[in-house]
Design an enzyme around this catalytic site. Structure first.
Site, short mmCIF file in Angstrom:
data_model
loop_
_atom_site.label_atom_id
_atom_site.label_comp_id
_atom_site.label_asym_id
_atom_site.label_seq_id
_atom_site.Cartn_x
_atom_site.Cartn_y
_atom_site.Cartn_z
N ASP A 13 6.03 -1.26 -22.75
CA ASP A 13 5.02 -1.74 -21.64
C ASP A 13 3.51 -1.63 -22.12
O ASP A 13 3.16 -0.60 -22.70
CB ASP A 13 5.16 -0.67 -20.25
CG ASP A 13 6.39 -0.86 -19.64
OD1 ASP A 13 7.01 -1.91 -19.78
OD2 ASP A 13 6.81 -0.11 -18.88
N GLY A 39 10.76 -0.18 -19.42
CA GLY A 39 12.26 -0.75 -19.31
C GLY A 39 13.04 -0.01 -18.01
O GLY A 39 13.28 1.22 -18.24
N GLN A 106 1.80 -7.34 -11.15
CA GLN A 106 2.22 -8.66 -11.89
C GLN A 106 2.76 -8.24 -13.33
O GLN A 106 2.13 -7.67 -14.16
CB GLN A 106 0.95 -9.66 -11.83
CG GLN A 106 0.34 -10.11 -10.48
CD GLN A 106 -0.98 -11.05 -10.85
OE1 GLN A 106 -1.59 -11.09 -11.94
NE2 GLN A 106 -0.95 -11.68 -10.07
N TYR A 109 7.35 -10.65 -19.16
CA TYR A 109 8.39 -10.08 -20.13
C TYR A 109 8.28 -10.95 -21.23
O TYR A 109 8.26 -12.25 -21.28
CB TYR A 109 9.86 -10.12 -19.57
CG TYR A 109 10.07 -8.72 -18.82
CD1 TYR A 109 9.72 -8.46 -17.56
CD2 TYR A 109 10.26 -7.55 -19.56
CE1 TYR A 109 9.91 -7.39 -16.77
CE2 TYR A 109 10.60 -6.47 -18.98
CZ TYR A 109 10.34 -6.08 -17.66
OH TYR A 109 10.53 -4.86 -17.11
N GLN A 167 13.20 -7.84 -9.94
CA GLN A 167 12.57 -9.25 -9.92
C GLN A 167 13.50 -10.49 -10.47
O GLN A 167 13.32 -11.25 -10.04
CB GLN A 167 11.39 -9.16 -10.92
CG GLN A 167 11.71 -9.04 -12.53
CD GLN A 167 11.44 -7.65 -13.00
OE1 GLN A 167 11.72 -6.55 -11.88
NE2 GLN A 167 11.40 -7.28 -14.13
N ASN A 189 13.23 -3.91 -2.66
CA ASN A 189 11.97 -3.67 -2.00
C ASN A 189 12.18 -4.71 -0.79
O ASN A 189 13.04 -5.49 -0.82
CB ASN A 189 10.78 -3.74 -2.76
CG ASN A 189 10.53 -5.22 -3.48
OD1 ASN A 189 11.00 -6.21 -3.03
ND2 ASN A 189 10.03 -5.20 -4.59
N GLY A 219 7.03 0.20 -0.21
CA GLY A 219 5.75 0.56 -0.40
C GLY A 219 5.08 1.78 0.05
O GLY A 219 5.62 2.75 0.17
N GLY A 222 6.66 3.76 2.94
CA GLY A 222 8.05 4.71 2.61
C GLY A 222 9.26 3.69 2.42
O GLY A 222 9.18 2.68 1.56
N ASP A 250 11.88 2.87 -10.10
CA ASP A 250 13.11 3.45 -11.16
C ASP A 250 13.06 4.87 -10.67
O ASP A 250 14.22 5.48 -10.54
CB ASP A 250 12.57 2.88 -12.45
CG ASP A 250 12.36 1.43 -12.75
OD1 ASP A 250 13.39 0.79 -12.19
OD2 ASP A 250 11.66 1.17 -13.72
#
Length: 324
Positions: A13, A39, A106, A109, A167, A189, A219, A222, A250
């Site tokens: 990352d 990851g 944002q 990858y 995503q 989400n 978010g 909660g 994660d």
């Protein structure tokens, strides 16, 4: 048996922290830059291990897996790396994360050889099957969904299947949808949940066929857990400082799974997951500030004004609830 085998990605990352996101053709000065390990698959595996669980990962790495120190970092945390597929053909994947405080990220990858990654996964499907038999939970996160489908449709193992499409819900939505029938627990989400409702043309997320349990992250508001006819509303646990939300989803999933494995009820598991996620936000990088179980117990008590209750369910009871 071991606890959680995470399927997903191993990524380097590159995190940029900004006060605002750039508009088209606009230049924005970043406040901070960090090169960290990430990851989704690796994040979950490391978080589970930090919490005292026995985790492993199944993913393709790159020729710089050892050189970057990533392999050493995973093994030092106790993550089982027998499922890491090594190659000399291309480097680890990279992500470029633009992070704004109290906002969504944002993310860009870069895979040097995406077809090469897919080829290696399919070539090692027998290894995936063998490892899967050793774990109670298989957690599938952002990765190669064609391989996931191939693996799950031909696999008949007793493990619980946990799925966090992330995503990919927007990039490859129909690949996400066809995996749902194999899933016991679905994590999303609110944006992803809305997209799935649109694709399936359903009025309520409860109408999804497949998963018995659905957890939707909201978010700073909660999360909610949907199970049968019940709705559990879980508050967001306040971190000591807001630095970088990368990887919070994660670590939330990892916290929830570890709590279930320890025998906690669903509401308590949701609270534990929220507590675990709060630590991730306190530093740059998805794996930088993951908590131990003792740290979770302490913050849980401080926030909820009560000690963690005593777990009261066996793993067999939990499996029965989520599969029947």
């Amino acid at each position: 048996m071991k606890d959680v085998l995470a399927f997903g990605s191993i990524v380097i990352d590159n995190v940029l922290v900004v006060k605002k996101f750039a508009s088209i053709n606009e230049t924005v000065q970043a406040d901070k830059y960090r090169y960290t390990f990430g990851g989704a698959g690796a994040n979950v595996a490391v978080a589970v291990a930090r919490l005292g669980g026995r985790s492993g990962i199944f993913a393709v790495s790159g020729y710089d897996f050892e050189k970057t120190g990533y392999k050493k970092a995973l093994t030092e945390q106790g993550v089982d790396v027998r499922g890491v597929i090594n190659t000399k053909a291309f480097p680890l994947a990279r992500s470029f994360i633009i992070s704004k405080k109290e906002s969504d990220d944002q993310i860009l990858y870069y895979y040097e050889d995406k077809r090469g990654v897919a080829k290696l996964l399919f070539q090692n499907v027998k290894l995936a099957h063998k490892l899967a038999e050793e774990f109670k939970v298989l957690h599938f996160s952002t990765g190669h969904f064609e391989f996931y489908y191939h693996f799950l449709k031909k696999n008949n193992i007793p493990a619980l299947i946990s799925f966090d499409p992330g995503q990919e819900t927007f990039s490859y939505p129909y690949r996400v949808i066809r995996l749902l029938k194999f899933v016991h627990m679905l994590f999303m989400n609110n944006h992803e949940a809305k997209r799935i409702k649109e694709l399936l043309k359903i009025r309520s997320i409860r109408e999804i066929e497949g998963p018995k349990l659905i957890c939707i992250s909201l978010g700073a508001r909660g999360s909610i857990i949907l199970f049968k006819d019940k709705v559990y509303r879980i508050p967001a646990v306040k971190p000591e400082r807001l630095v970088d939300p990368t990887g919070a989803g994660d670590s939330h999933r990892a916290g929830f799974l570890v709590a279930l494995l320890k025998g906690y009820d669903l509401e308590t598991a949701g609270r534990i997951a929220s507590t675990v996620a709060s630590f991730t936000i306190e530093a740059e990088g998805a794996q930088t500030s993951l908590p131990t179980w003792e740290q979770v117990e302490k913050r849980y008590k401080e926030f909820f004004k009560e000690s963690l209750p005593t777990p009261n369910r066996s793993w067999e009871e939990i499996v029965s609830e989520l599969t029947s």
